[in-house]
Design a protein around this motif. Structure first.
Motif, PDB file in Angstrom:
ATOM      1  N   TRP A  64     -15.165   7.229   8.110  1.00 58.95           N
ATOM      2  CA  TRP A  64     -15.522   8.088   6.991  1.00 58.95           C
ATOM      3  C   TRP A  64     -16.549   7.399   6.084  1.00 58.95           C
ATOM      4  CZ3 TRP A  64     -12.475  12.705   6.160  1.00 58.95           C
ATOM      5  CH2 TRP A  64     -11.393  12.841   7.054  1.00 58.95           C
ATOM      6  N   THR A  65     -17.274   8.205   5.336  1.00 56.71           N
ATOM      7  CA  THR A  65     -18.067   7.698   4.225  1.00 56.71           C
ATOM      8  C   THR A  65     -17.289   8.007   2.954  1.00 56.71           C
ATOM      9  OG1 THR A  65     -20.133   8.121   5.411  1.00 56.71           O
ATOM     10  CG2 THR A  65     -20.271   7.797   3.031  1.00 56.71           C
ATOM     11  N   VAL A  66     -16.959   6.980   2.196  1.00 57.68           N
ATOM     12  CA  VAL A  66     -16.021   7.111   1.080  1.00 57.68           C
ATOM     13  C   VAL A  66     -16.753   6.979  -0.251  1.00 57.68           C
ATOM     14  CG1 VAL A  66     -13.877   6.229   0.076  1.00 57.68           C
ATOM     15  CG2 VAL A  66     -14.231   6.113   2.553  1.00 57.68           C
ATOM     16  N   TYR A  67     -16.407   7.855  -1.183  1.00 61.47           N
ATOM     17  CA  TYR A  67     -16.998   7.866  -2.517  1.00 61.47           C
ATOM     18  C   TYR A  67     -15.883   7.684  -3.556  1.00 61.47           C
ATOM     19  CZ  TYR A  67     -20.881   9.795   0.145  1.00 61.47           C
ATOM     20  OH  TYR A  67     -21.868   9.995   1.071  1.00 61.47           O
ATOM     21  N   ASN A  68     -15.447   6.427  -3.712  1.00 62.36           N
ATOM     22  CA  ASN A  68     -14.399   6.078  -4.667  1.00 62.36           C
ATOM     23  C   ASN A  68     -14.965   5.550  -5.980  1.00 62.36           C
ATOM     24  OD1 ASN A  68     -12.004   6.699  -3.266  1.00 62.36           O
ATOM     25  ND2 ASN A  68     -12.037   4.749  -2.160  1.00 62.36           N
ATOM     26  N   ALA A  69     -16.050   4.767  -5.879  1.00 63.01           N
ATOM     27  CA  ALA A  69     -16.634   4.087  -7.044  1.00 63.01           C
ATOM     28  C   ALA A  69     -15.527   3.357  -7.803  1.00 63.01           C
ATOM     29  CB  ALA A  69     -17.398   5.070  -7.913  1.00 63.01           C
ATOM     30  N   THR A  70     -15.466   3.533  -9.122  1.00 62.60           N
ATOM     31  CA  THR A  70     -14.453   2.851  -9.940  1.00 62.60           C
ATOM     32  C   THR A  70     -13.478   3.846 -10.548  1.00 62.60           C
ATOM     33  OG1 THR A  70     -15.938   2.934 -11.876  1.00 62.60           O
ATOM     34  CG2 THR A  70     -16.013   0.952 -10.489  1.00 62.60           C
ATOM     35  N   GLN A  71     -13.252   4.959  -9.838  1.00 64.49           N
ATOM     36  CA  GLN A  71     -12.339   5.980 -10.343  1.00 64.49           C
ATOM     37  C   GLN A  71     -10.903   5.447 -10.459  1.00 64.49           C
ATOM     38  OE1 GLN A  71     -13.193   9.741 -11.010  1.00 64.49           O
ATOM     39  NE2 GLN A  71     -14.728   8.235 -11.638  1.00 64.49           N
ATOM     40  N   PRO A  72     -10.115   5.965 -11.409  1.00 61.62           N
ATOM     41  CA  PRO A  72      -8.743   5.476 -11.635  1.00 61.62           C
ATOM     42  C   PRO A  72      -7.839   5.581 -10.408  1.00 61.62           C
ATOM     43  CG  PRO A  72      -9.463   6.800 -13.488  1.00 61.62           C
ATOM     44  CD  PRO A  72     -10.507   6.959 -12.425  1.00 61.62           C
ATOM     45  N   GLN A  74      -8.041   6.268  -6.007  1.00 64.00           N
ATOM     46  CA  GLN A  74      -9.019   6.158  -4.931  1.00 64.00           C
ATOM     47  C   GLN A  74      -8.386   6.488  -3.590  1.00 64.00           C
ATOM     48  OE1 GLN A  74     -11.029   2.355  -5.091  1.00 64.00           O
ATOM     49  NE2 GLN A  74     -11.822   2.756  -7.145  1.00 64.00           N
ATOM     50  N   TRP A  75      -9.248   6.813  -2.609  1.00 67.27           N
ATOM     51  CA  TRP A  75      -8.779   7.001  -1.237  1.00 67.27           C
ATOM     52  C   TRP A  75      -8.416   5.652  -0.640  1.00 67.27           C
ATOM     53  CZ3 TRP A  75      -7.277  11.356   0.795  1.00 67.27           C
ATOM     54  CH2 TRP A  75      -7.852  12.570   0.419  1.00 67.27           C
ATOM     55  N   LYS A  76      -7.204   5.555  -0.095  1.00 68.75           N
ATOM     56  CA  LYS A  76      -6.719   4.339   0.543  1.00 68.75           C
ATOM     57  C   LYS A  76      -5.967   4.706   1.819  1.00 68.75           C
ATOM     58  CE  LYS A  76      -8.151   1.499  -2.677  1.00 68.75           C
ATOM     59  NZ  LYS A  76      -9.189   0.471  -2.405  1.00 68.75           N
ATOM     60  N   VAL A  77      -5.635   3.692   2.638  1.00 78.22           N
ATOM     61  CA  VAL A  77      -4.883   3.881   3.877  1.00 78.22           C
ATOM     62  C   VAL A  77      -3.728   2.892   3.906  1.00 78.22           C
ATOM     63  CG1 VAL A  77      -4.953   3.720   6.402  1.00 78.22           C
ATOM     64  CG2 VAL A  77      -6.883   4.721   5.164  1.00 78.22           C
ATOM     65  N   ASN A  78      -2.562   3.366   4.333  1.00 78.48           N
ATOM     66  CA  ASN A  78      -1.410   2.481   4.495  1.00 78.48           C
ATOM     67  C   ASN A  78      -0.402   3.157   5.416  1.00 78.48           C
ATOM     68  OD1 ASN A  78       0.333   0.296   4.226  1.00 78.48           O
ATOM     69  ND2 ASN A  78       0.191   0.228   1.996  1.00 78.48           N
ATOM     70  N   THR A  79       0.694   2.460   5.657  1.00 77.64           N
ATOM     71  CA  THR A  79       1.746   2.957   6.533  1.00 77.64           C
ATOM     72  C   THR A  79       2.676   3.903   5.781  1.00 77.64           C
ATOM     73  OG1 THR A  79       3.191   1.086   6.017  1.00 77.64           O
ATOM     74  CG2 THR A  79       1.666   0.824   7.870  1.00 77.64           C
ATOM     75  N   SER A  80       3.713   4.374   6.461  1.00 82.01           N
ATOM     76  CA  SER A  80       4.647   5.341   5.873  1.00 82.01           C
ATOM     77  C   SER A  80       5.362   4.801   4.643  1.00 82.01           C
ATOM     78  CB  SER A  80       5.676   5.773   6.923  1.00 82.01           C
ATOM     79  OG  SER A  80       6.417   4.668   7.397  1.00 82.01           O
ATOM     80  N   SER A 104      -4.497   6.997  -4.342  1.00 78.67           N
ATOM     81  CA  SER A 104      -3.637   5.933  -4.858  1.00 78.67           C
ATOM     82  C   SER A 104      -4.210   5.349  -6.143  1.00 78.67           C
ATOM     83  CB  SER A 104      -3.502   4.826  -3.807  1.00 78.67           C
ATOM     84  OG  SER A 104      -2.735   3.745  -4.302  1.00 78.67           O
ATOM     85  N   ASN A 105      -3.315   5.095  -7.090  1.00 76.03           N
ATOM     86  CA  ASN A 105      -3.729   4.428  -8.336  1.00 76.03           C
ATOM     87  C   ASN A 105      -3.318   2.964  -8.375  1.00 76.03           C
ATOM     88  OD1 ASN A 105      -0.987   4.506  -8.795  1.00 76.03           O
ATOM     89  ND2 ASN A 105      -1.086   5.765 -10.654  1.00 76.03           N
ATOM     90  N   ASP A 106      -2.791   2.443  -7.244  1.00 74.70           N
ATOM     91  CA  ASP A 106      -2.323   1.061  -7.216  1.00 74.70           C
ATOM     92  C   ASP A 106      -2.856   0.293  -6.015  1.00 74.70           C
ATOM     93  OD1 ASP A 106      -0.816   2.196  -5.179  1.00 74.70           O
ATOM     94  OD2 ASP A 106       1.062   2.171  -6.308  1.00 74.70           O
ATOM     95  N   GLY A 107      -4.054   0.655  -5.578  1.00 78.89           N
ATOM     96  CA  GLY A 107      -4.689  -0.082  -4.492  1.00 78.89           C
ATOM     97  C   GLY A 107      -4.136   0.194  -3.119  1.00 78.89           C
ATOM     98  N   GLY A 108      -3.358   1.259  -2.963  1.00 76.29           N
ATOM     99  CA  GLY A 108      -2.821   1.614  -1.654  1.00 76.29           C
ATOM    100  C   GLY A 108      -1.374   1.236  -1.450  1.00 76.29           C
TER     101      GLY A 108
END
Length: 268
Positions: A64-72, A74-80, A104-108
């Protein structure tokens, strides 16, 4: 059965490309879709109608091309373990997948979200020149509580857009359509289309079950769904699909938008 194999110098084998082939010695006909097999070192690989697929098994957003910048948030990926429902309970990701993408507001660490966020991620696909598609099918699993009211932009929700070369910006919510971007509204599975907003926030929401666990989404994309002039294309073209999240400055109802098993296919 009136079928003939065709082999050319290109190393392809296929079934007679005529729409119908009459049966020999019987009445009626056999409908035949265009198929071919690709030869690779003596092996044959069946054709596929998949234009894009990602179950996030790489543990990242590399497709993907992700546009998160410094928003409170952000798009993240993690397990269940990070895919929590509205009771804070981790949810098993469908289809045996290990990873999901989410807001996510806590880094994923979790799929909790914060106020005042607009983030996007896009993937690109190409429809080949040798086919003309009747429609596309977008499928994915999702979960979200969020907050909603009647209208296009209220309040904390996910949305999907069909695009032609448009570059989004983090911090911007897209609620109007243009000749390069249109929000996808329709659904084959949702309880309510809800202006194309993905939430699980009670009556009128796209799917009220989405706040407590993953639900399945199936969307038909075609010239009826995409109405902006010149935007829909069904032959020899490249387009993009954008997944976006918007949240306003008031209430937060977790979880934020969580998606898994994204797949785009074409239909002839």
């Amino acid at each position: 059965m009136g079928l003939s194999l065709i082999k050319g110098n290109s190393g392809y084998i296929g079934i007679d490309k005529r729409g119908e082939v009459a049966s020999t010695g019987t009445t009626g006909s056999v409908s035949v879709r265009k198929h071919y097999l690709e030869r690779k070192r003596g092996n044959f690989t069946p054709p596929t109608n998949v234009l894009f697929e990602d179950n996030f098994d790489t543990g990242d957003l590399s497709k993907w091309t992700v546009y998160n910048a410094t928003q409170p948030s952000q798009w993240k990926v993690n397990t269940s373990s990070a895919c929590l429902n509205n009771a804070g309970t981790p949810q098993t990701i469908p289809s045996g997948s290990t990873y999901a993408a989410f807001i996510s507001n806590d880094g994923g660490v979790s799929n909790d979200y914060a106020n005042n966020t607009d983030v996007h991620m896009t993937f690109q696909f190409t429809i080949p020149s040798d086919i003309t598609v009747s429609s596309l099918t977008l499928e994915f699993d999702w979960m979200c509580f969020g907050e909603r009211a009647i209208g296009v932009g209220n309040y904390d929700y996910g949305y999907v857009s069909y695009m032609n070369g448009f570059t989004p910006s983090a911090g911007v919510e897209y609620t109007t359509d243009t000749t390069t971007r249109e929000r996808i509204i329709g659904s084959n599975t949702a309880v309510s289309n809800d202006s194309g907003k993905f939430t699980g926030d009670g009556t009128g929401t796209r799917n009220p079950s989405a706040s407590s666990g993953f639900v399945y989404e199936n969307i038909t994309i075609d010239g009826t769904e995409i109405t902006q002039s010149g935007l829909w294309c069904n032959n020899d073209c490249t387009r993009q699909i954008m997944f976006s999240w918007a949240s306003d400055s008031s209430v937060t109802d977790n979880p934020g938008w969580t998606i898994a098993n994204v797949k785009l296919t074409y239909n002839l």
